[in-house]
Design an enzyme around this catalytic site. Structure first.
Site, mmCIF file in Angstrom:
data_model
loop_
_atom_site.group_PDB
_atom_site.id
_atom_site.type_symbol
_atom_site.label_atom_id
_atom_site.label_comp_id
_atom_site.label_asym_id
_atom_site.label_seq_id
_atom_site.Cartn_x
_atom_site.Cartn_y
_atom_site.Cartn_z
ATOM 1 N N GLU A 73 11.444 0.191 0.707
ATOM 2 C CA GLU A 73 11.299 -0.268 -0.689
ATOM 3 C C GLU A 73 11.045 -1.783 -0.725
ATOM 4 O O GLU A 73 10.134 -2.255 -1.402
ATOM 5 C CB GLU A 73 12.569 0.083 -1.466
ATOM 6 C CG GLU A 73 12.631 -0.465 -2.877
ATOM 7 C CD GLU A 73 13.968 -1.129 -3.189
ATOM 8 O OE1 GLU A 73 13.964 -2.308 -3.567
ATOM 9 O OE2 GLU A 73 15.015 -0.454 -3.059
ATOM 10 N N GLU A 145 21.978 -8.919 1.797
ATOM 11 C CA GLU A 145 22.256 -7.985 0.694
ATOM 12 C C GLU A 145 23.434 -7.073 1.068
ATOM 13 O O GLU A 145 24.293 -6.784 0.234
ATOM 14 C CB GLU A 145 21.002 -7.153 0.392
ATOM 15 C CG GLU A 145 21.173 -6.267 -0.823
ATOM 16 C CD GLU A 145 19.929 -5.452 -1.160
ATOM 17 O OE1 GLU A 145 18.897 -5.616 -0.489
ATOM 18 O OE2 GLU A 145 20.014 -4.631 -2.092
#
Lengths: 435, 427
Positions: A73, A145
């Site tokens: 993604e 992240e």
């Protein structure tokens, strides 16, 4: 142009256009007069749990590292010439994407130039471009992240619970994977996953808001590249019915101890899953009803603060019911909840209470249709599950209290529960309130 | 869509917004008053308790039963903050009568519940019912304790308190833990009454059709309050820049560090300040996103925002410990680029389109109307989003450069990871 089918909800009068495009893509368009904004989601049935798969012509299953769907993604946002955000900046749209356990979706919202933004969306998702150099660079960003989400106690309390609930199903692994697993990802693996899962036969486009169906479909005709259905098959490890362990505990910098109490239930697919999901949601609403004597007792005895809630958590190969909130006495709460579940299983649900909760849920569903974003997202989610856009409200209208009681008896089994607690530093919540 | 405002009595405005596309109606009452250490906790408790019961539905059970029978009508009360002012809110929303299965009057029912909660609370002898007061107090204490749960918002809050040290804006929206613990049911009731009588009050009633009967009922109840209102000179107060740059560092058991830097300005060019925030770090094509995150991979997020109510620009970032200094240098370098006039036409155009997108979307959900019109009322001038867009379209690069050069560094908050940050496993 492909044939348009109009689907209407008899319960609300809402309608949308459905098209099975000749490219293989399922398209849902919800025209919402009076709204200024447009929300478009282009998604694939590919999430963090799809780590083992093959296509019709493959002899062997391919096994890929955890976190690769999310990594893909991130990388798809870079095309050969420039960053996709730079393209959206020229139309004024807000572009974004997300990866969940069972899907990846690329989206934009805008109030003007939606046709240009839709072309950008359809084009970039169909044009992968990965190099080893850019893959290596992304590992640093995604590593950060992972660190950030691990600092979120809501996330940790959930994943600690899933780890204690599932022996082998990949739902127990963080969506972004681990620093170790993403280190194994390279450009070739990304291409392999891309060409397997980003086949239009495995994808859905949902557009809602200030749009015209004809305009959306004309852009689809122009931009979508026909795909051959290659017979994608994903598999999951055999998952025992039992849980790994019933309790999991950790201390983190939080203000009040928080908990997830999850029940592992049998998984199912399609309409059967949606029926079970709606039934489970009503069961949760009954058990967390803030007008009940049970809730008042929990509150006045300080077993909970005013935060008891729940959710049905399900997808391919997993289904669970999760109660969540804050409690200084989580084991006491579990004991009380077990007893209440047992009582309802034995005595049933008062019909007046059931009808009140059903109407309240119906009200929530109507509210959702007030939002362009929620309408687009709901159509995508339901289409990916293989059900219609208004099936949820129809199932609710046909639900009986006896269905909910049966669900509670069959699915909320103490032995198949997991209590996950995040305690305050130096806290003793796990032992508090235990007789 | 139509917007109409009536002054019901001194300092109380009824804003009726009609928009036929909605399937819901809602009412939001905003009470705005100067925030003070002495009253913040009591005010927050006095409004937090209103959604637990009222004089006719005098138990939580009765009130919640009534709300869920009205198709899950929602009712919420909370305390927020806008600059140096406390913002106490009571909200309700419900589905429109045309969706009632048995033709019930949902609007009438919800308005009745809402107005009773606001004007006829469950209180006697000048004090809220003790049982619910104790619950609400514990709830407020939990909220205060839980502010640290979300690390990004916690870091922003700490940075804002540091930047506004010594100003009313430093006071937490719920008051402090100690102040909350000290408030009694009688003090909270007295605070609630005082807010009704003295606060600037803006009522927003948003419905799919104009509803004169609802407006009449609302007006009638508000006019029963004897008011003693004194208008504020301004709801905007520029935060003065510190004589010396101040840093606050805190170590928490976290895996990712946070850094929030703030600058202040005397510039009154609000449009230029907001555009500066967008170009600097407000979009995924901003200087901070493209350079600090994408090009140099220094931060997972690095975003700028400008608060027009306090004239503060802040940049918040999630960053690894070894990259803090490099990230700070690059943030300053990118700001210097703007100060030197290095803004491309494309950057200006992208920021403009992003603002246009936001402004045009106002009205797509009922709450966005409330935020827009409340801000305009606090600014002292009502106008439509398209009028504001014209102001943006008149911006020049020179004004943005001037705004950047007017910024003065003020303070920095840093959340550090402990020295050893190895991943832990849960038991």
């Amino acid at each position: 142009m492909a044939e348009m089918e109009r689907i209407t909800s008899p319960q609300t009068g809402d309608s949308c256009i459905h098209v099975k495009h000749e490219s293989g893509l399922e398209i849902y368009i919800s025209e919402m007069p009076g709204f200024s904004s447009v929300e478009a989601l282009f998604g694939t049935k590919y999430g963090s749990i799809n780590t083992m798969f093959k296509q019709r012509d493959d002899e062997e299953y391919t096994v890929v590292p955890e976190g690769i769907a999310h990594f893909l993604e991130h990388k798809l946002f870079e095309n050969e010439d420039c960053d996709v955000f730079a393209l959206y900046a020229k139309t004024g749209a807000n572009g974004n994407a997300f990866t969940s356990f069972d899907k990846t979706a690329y989206l934009f919202s805008c109030t003007k130039n939606y046709q240009a933004s839709l072309k950008i969306l359809l084009d970039f998702v169909q044009a992968p471009y990965f190099t080893q150099e850019t893959v290596d660079k992304e590992q640093g960003i995604i590593g950060q992240e992972i660190q950030m989400t691990n600092d979120e106690p809501d996330w940790r309390v959930l994943f600690n619970m899933l780890g204690a609930m599932y022996h082998d199903h990949p739902v127990k692994i963080d969506i972004a994977g681990t620093k170790e697993s993403i280190a194994k990802i390279d450009a070739d693996l990304l291409y392999k996953c891309y060409y397997t899962f980003y086949n239009l036969n495995n994808m859905v486009l949902s557009v809602a808001g200030n749009v015209k169906a004809e305009e959306v479909l004309a852009i689809c005709d122009e931009c979508l590249k026909p795909c051959e259905d290659k017979g994608l098959e994903t598999v999951f490890p055999d998952e025992p019915e039992t849980v790994v362990k019933n309790e999991v505990y950790e201390q983190l910098p939080v203000g009040t101890p928080m908990f997830n109490l999850g029940y592992k239930c049998d998984d199912c697919y399609g309409t059967e899953r949606l029926v079970k999901e709606v039934t489970g949601s009503i069961a949760i609403s009954v058990l967390t009803d803030d007008a009940s004597d049970f809730y008042k007792k929990l509150l006045t005895e300080e077993t909970i603060n005013d935060s008891l809630d729940g959710q049905v958590f399900c997808g391919d190969g997993y289904f669970s019911v999760i109660f969540e909130g804050e409690s200084k006495k989580p084991k006491k709460l579990r004991e009380e909840l077990f007893a209440e579940i047992e009582r309802i299983g034995r005595e049933g649900i008062d019909e007046k209470v059931f009808e009140r909760i059903r109407r309240s849920t119906y009200g929530s569903m109507i509210r959702m249709t007030n939002s362009v974003e929620a309408v687009a997202m709901s159509a995508l989610n339901l289409a990916m599950q293989g059900v219609g856009p208004y099936d949820e409200i129809k199932i609710l209208s046909e639900l009986k209290s006896s269905d909910v009681v049966q669900f509670i008896r069959d699915s909320l089994i103490p032995d198949k529960s997991v209590l996950s607690v995040i305690d305050v530093p130096g806290g003793n919540a796990f032992e508090s309130g235990v007789e | 869509m139509t917007y109409d405002r009536k002054e019901l009595c001194e300092g109380v405005g009824l804003n009726a917004i009609t928009d036929s596309k909605f399937k819901t109606s809602s009412i939001s009452v905003r009470f705005i008053l100067p925030i003070s250490r002495e009253t913040a906790a009591a005010n927050a408790l006095g409004f937090g308790i209103l959604t637990y019961s009222n004089s006719s539905l005098d138990t939580m059970k009765k009130l919640n039963e009534r709300l869920s029978s009205l198709y899950g009508g929602s009712l919420s009360g909370y305390s927020g903050k806008r600059g140096d002012f406390q913002l106490l809110t009571l909200n309700a929303s419900w589905i429109d009568n045309r969706y009632a299965i048995d033709g019930e009057d949902i609007t009438g029912g919800m308005l009745g519940v809402f107005l009773d909660c606001l004007f006829s609370p469950n209180a006697s002898g000048g004090a809220f019912a003790e049982e619910y007061f104790n619950i609400v107090k514990k709830e407020q204490l939990s909220r205060i304790d839980n502010e640290m749960n979300e690390k990004r918002s916690y870091a922003l809050k700490k940075a804002q308190q540091l930047a506004c040290k010594g100003e009313p804006a430093e006071i937490p929206q719920f008051g402090t833990r100690e102040d909350t613990e000290a408030v009694t049911a009688a003090q909270a009731y007295s605070a609630y009454r005082k807010v009704l009588e003295t606060a600037r009050t803006e009522i927003f009633y948003i419905s799919p059709e104009r509803d004169p009967e609802a407006e009449r009922l609302i007006a009638e109840r508000f006019r029963t309050i004897s008011r003693s209102y004194k208008a504020a000179d301004s709801y905007r107060t520029k935060s003065p820049v510190k004589d010396e740059f101040e840093t606050l560092t805190e170590t928490l058991d976290v895996l990712q560090c946070k850094m929030v830097r703030t600058w202040k300005t005397d510039s009154d060019d609000e449009i230029a300040n907001i555009m500066l925030g967008r170009i600097f770090g407000g979009t995924p094509v901003s200087k901070l996103f493209l350079n600090v995150r994408e090009k140099m991979s220094l931060c997972y997020y690095c975003a700028a925002r400008f608060s027009w109510i306090k004239n503060i620009l802040s940049v918040d970032s999630g960053v690894e410990k070894e990259n803090i200094d490099k990230a700070r240098d690059e943030i300053e370098h990118q700001l210097d680029e703007i100060r030197r006039g290095n803004i491309s036409d494309g950057e200006l155009e992208d920021a403009m389109l992003s603002i246009e997108n936001d402004l045009t979307g106002i009205g797509d959900d009922p709450t966005s109307y409330v935020y827009w019109y409340l801000d305009r009322l606090l600014e002292g001038k009502i106008f439509a989003p398209e009028d504001r867009l014209k102001d943006y379209k008149n911006i020049t690069k020179a004004r943005i450069v001037q705004a950047a050069n007017a910024l003065r560094p003020d303070s920095e908050y840093i959340m550090l990871t402990p020295d050893s940050t190895e991943n832990k496993e849960a038991d």
